[in-house]
Design a protein around this motif. Structure first.
Motif, PDB file in Angstrom:
ATOM      1  N   TRP A 117       0.834  -1.207   0.000  1.00 24.69           N
ATOM      2  CA  TRP A 117       0.000   0.000   0.000  1.00 24.69           C
ATOM      3  C   TRP A 117       0.867   1.254   0.000  1.00 24.69           C
ATOM      4  N   HIS A 118       0.246   2.363  -0.320  1.00 25.77           N
ATOM      5  CA  HIS A 118       0.900   3.659  -0.248  1.00 25.77           C
ATOM      6  C   HIS A 118       1.289   3.952   1.210  1.00 25.77           C
ATOM      7  N   THR A 119       2.383   4.670   1.387  1.00 28.59           N
ATOM      8  CA  THR A 119       2.912   4.933   2.720  1.00 28.59           C
ATOM      9  C   THR A 119       1.911   5.641   3.632  1.00 28.59           C
ATOM     10  N   LEU A 120       1.148   6.587   3.097  1.00 28.63           N
ATOM     11  CA  LEU A 120       0.166   7.294   3.927  1.00 28.63           C
ATOM     12  C   LEU A 120      -0.950   6.366   4.395  1.00 28.63           C
ATOM     13  N   LEU A 121      -1.375   5.453   3.546  1.00 29.90           N
ATOM     14  CA  LEU A 121      -2.394   4.478   3.961  1.00 29.90           C
ATOM     15  C   LEU A 121      -1.850   3.547   5.038  1.00 29.90           C
ATOM     16  N   GLN A 122      -0.605   3.115   4.881  1.00 39.74           N
ATOM     17  CA  GLN A 122       0.011   2.275   5.905  1.00 39.74           C
ATOM     18  C   GLN A 122       0.091   3.016   7.238  1.00 39.74           C
ATOM     19  N   THR A 123       0.454   4.287   7.155  1.00 39.80           N
ATOM     20  CA  THR A 123       0.551   5.093   8.372  1.00 39.80           C
ATOM     21  C   THR A 123      -0.791   5.183   9.078  1.00 39.80           C
ATOM     22  N   MET A 124      -1.857   5.385   8.315  1.00 36.70           N
ATOM     23  CA  MET A 124      -3.189   5.472   8.924  1.00 36.70           C
ATOM     24  C   MET A 124      -3.582   4.150   9.574  1.00 36.70           C
ATOM     25  N   VAL A 125      -3.249   3.029   8.934  1.00 37.83           N
ATOM     26  CA  VAL A 125      -3.560   1.717   9.510  1.00 37.83           C
ATOM     27  C   VAL A 125      -2.811   1.525  10.829  1.00 37.83           C
ATOM     28  N   TYR A 126      -1.535   1.856  10.847  1.00 37.96           N
ATOM     29  CA  TYR A 126      -0.752   1.686  12.072  1.00 37.96           C
ATOM     30  C   TYR A 126      -1.203   2.627  13.185  1.00 37.96           C
ATOM     31  N   ILE A 127      -1.622   3.828  12.831  1.00 36.77           N
ATOM     32  CA  ILE A 127      -2.163   4.744  13.843  1.00 36.77           C
ATOM     33  C   ILE A 127      -3.450   4.167  14.431  1.00 36.77           C
ATOM     34  N   ALA A 128      -4.322   3.663  13.573  1.00 37.03           N
ATOM     35  CA  ALA A 128      -5.578   3.067  14.048  1.00 37.03           C
ATOM     36  C   ALA A 128      -5.293   1.861  14.940  1.00 37.03           C
ATOM     37  N   LEU A 129      -4.370   1.002  14.523  1.00 33.53           N
ATOM     38  CA  LEU A 129      -4.029  -0.172  15.339  1.00 33.53           C
ATOM     39  C   LEU A 129      -3.349   0.229  16.646  1.00 33.53           C
ATOM     40  N   GLY A 130      -2.656   1.344  16.647  1.00 36.06           N
ATOM     41  CA  GLY A 130      -2.031   1.838  17.862  1.00 36.06           C
ATOM     42  C   GLY A 130      -3.030   2.397  18.851  1.00 36.06           C
ATOM     43  N   ILE A 131      -4.193   2.811  18.370  1.00 37.39           N
ATOM     44  CA  ILE A 131      -5.237   3.344  19.245  1.00 37.39           C
ATOM     45  C   ILE A 131      -6.191   2.251  19.711  1.00 37.39           C
ATOM     46  N   VAL A 132      -6.417   1.252  18.886  1.00 39.56           N
ATOM     47  CA  VAL A 132      -7.411   0.206  19.171  1.00 39.56           C
ATOM     48  C   VAL A 132      -7.129  -0.533  20.474  1.00 39.56           C
ATOM     49  N   TRP A 133      -5.872  -0.781  20.802  1.00 37.20           N
ATOM     50  CA  TRP A 133      -5.568  -1.557  22.010  1.00 37.20           C
ATOM     51  C   TRP A 133      -5.939  -0.800  23.278  1.00 37.20           C
ATOM     52  N   ILE A 134      -6.094   0.508  23.191  1.00 37.59           N
ATOM     53  CA  ILE A 134      -6.426   1.311  24.365  1.00 37.59           C
ATOM     54  C   ILE A 134      -7.904   1.159  24.754  1.00 37.59           C
ATOM     55  N   LEU A 135      -8.763   0.866  23.797  1.00 35.49           N
ATOM     56  CA  LEU A 135     -10.208   0.856  24.035  1.00 35.49           C
ATOM     57  C   LEU A 135     -10.661  -0.053  25.180  1.00 35.49           C
ATOM     58  N   PRO A 136     -10.189  -1.289  25.305  1.00 37.94           N
ATOM     59  CA  PRO A 136     -10.669  -2.131  26.409  1.00 37.94           C
ATOM     60  C   PRO A 136     -10.039  -1.810  27.766  1.00 37.94           C
ATOM     61  N   LEU A 137      -9.097  -0.890  27.811  1.00 39.78           N
ATOM     62  CA  LEU A 137      -8.396  -0.638  29.066  1.00 39.78           C
ATOM     63  C   LEU A 137      -9.261  -0.016  30.155  1.00 39.78           C
ATOM     64  N   ARG A 138     -10.266   0.757  29.798  1.00 41.17           N
ATOM     65  CA  ARG A 138     -11.080   1.412  30.829  1.00 41.17           C
ATOM     66  C   ARG A 138     -11.736   0.383  31.751  1.00 41.17           C
ATOM     67  N   ARG A 139     -12.377  -0.609  31.157  1.00 37.21           N
ATOM     68  CA  ARG A 139     -13.026  -1.640  31.981  1.00 37.21           C
ATOM     69  C   ARG A 139     -12.010  -2.487  32.727  1.00 37.21           C
ATOM     70  N   PHE A 140     -10.894  -2.760  32.070  1.00 38.29           N
ATOM     71  CA  PHE A 140      -9.863  -3.567  32.714  1.00 38.29           C
ATOM     72  C   PHE A 140      -9.285  -2.839  33.921  1.00 38.29           C
ATOM     73  N   LEU A 141      -9.016  -1.553  33.789  1.00 38.04           N
ATOM     74  CA  LEU A 141      -8.501  -0.780  34.920  1.00 38.04           C
ATOM     75  C   LEU A 141      -9.541  -0.644  36.023  1.00 38.04           C
ATOM     76  N   ALA A 142     -10.813  -0.537  35.657  1.00 35.70           N
ATOM     77  CA  ALA A 142     -11.876  -0.502  36.665  1.00 35.70           C
ATOM     78  C   ALA A 142     -11.925  -1.823  37.420  1.00 35.70           C
ATOM     79  N   TRP A 143     -11.752  -2.938  36.714  1.00 33.90           N
ATOM     80  CA  TRP A 143     -11.726  -4.236  37.381  1.00 33.90           C
ATOM     81  C   TRP A 143     -10.534  -4.330  38.335  1.00 33.90           C
TER      82      TRP A 143
END
Length: 71
Positions: free
Chosen positions: A38-64
């Motif tokens: 893929w084009h470099t900018l598209l790859q960058t957007m994918v990696y940014i999205a994947l870098g943010i996705v792992w944060i989403l379940p942390l709120r409930r995990f930290l509450a637990w």
């Protein structure tokens, strides 16, 4: 607020570290093969999205970790 120490916090931190490491290994192993052409900018957007996705379940995990409940 908790007044006594629990084993949830050290186990939660260990679980979080193992989970993030496993996630990173899976991403590093499989994603470059899928988006390598893929084009470099598209790859960058994918990696940014994947870098943010792992944060989403942390709120409930930290509450637990703090309360022992998932909500």
């Amino acid at each position: 607020m908790r007044t006594e120490p629990t084993l949830r916090i050290p186990l939660g931190i260990l679980g979080m570290l193992l989970g993030v490491a496993a996630y990173a290994l899976v991403i590093a192993r499989y994603v470059p093969d899928l988006i390598g052409g893929w084009h470099t900018l598209l790859q960058t957007m994918v990696y940014i999205a994947l870098g943010i996705v792992w944060i989403l379940p942390l709120r409930r995990f930290l509450a637990w970790m703090e309360t022992g409940r998932w909500r």
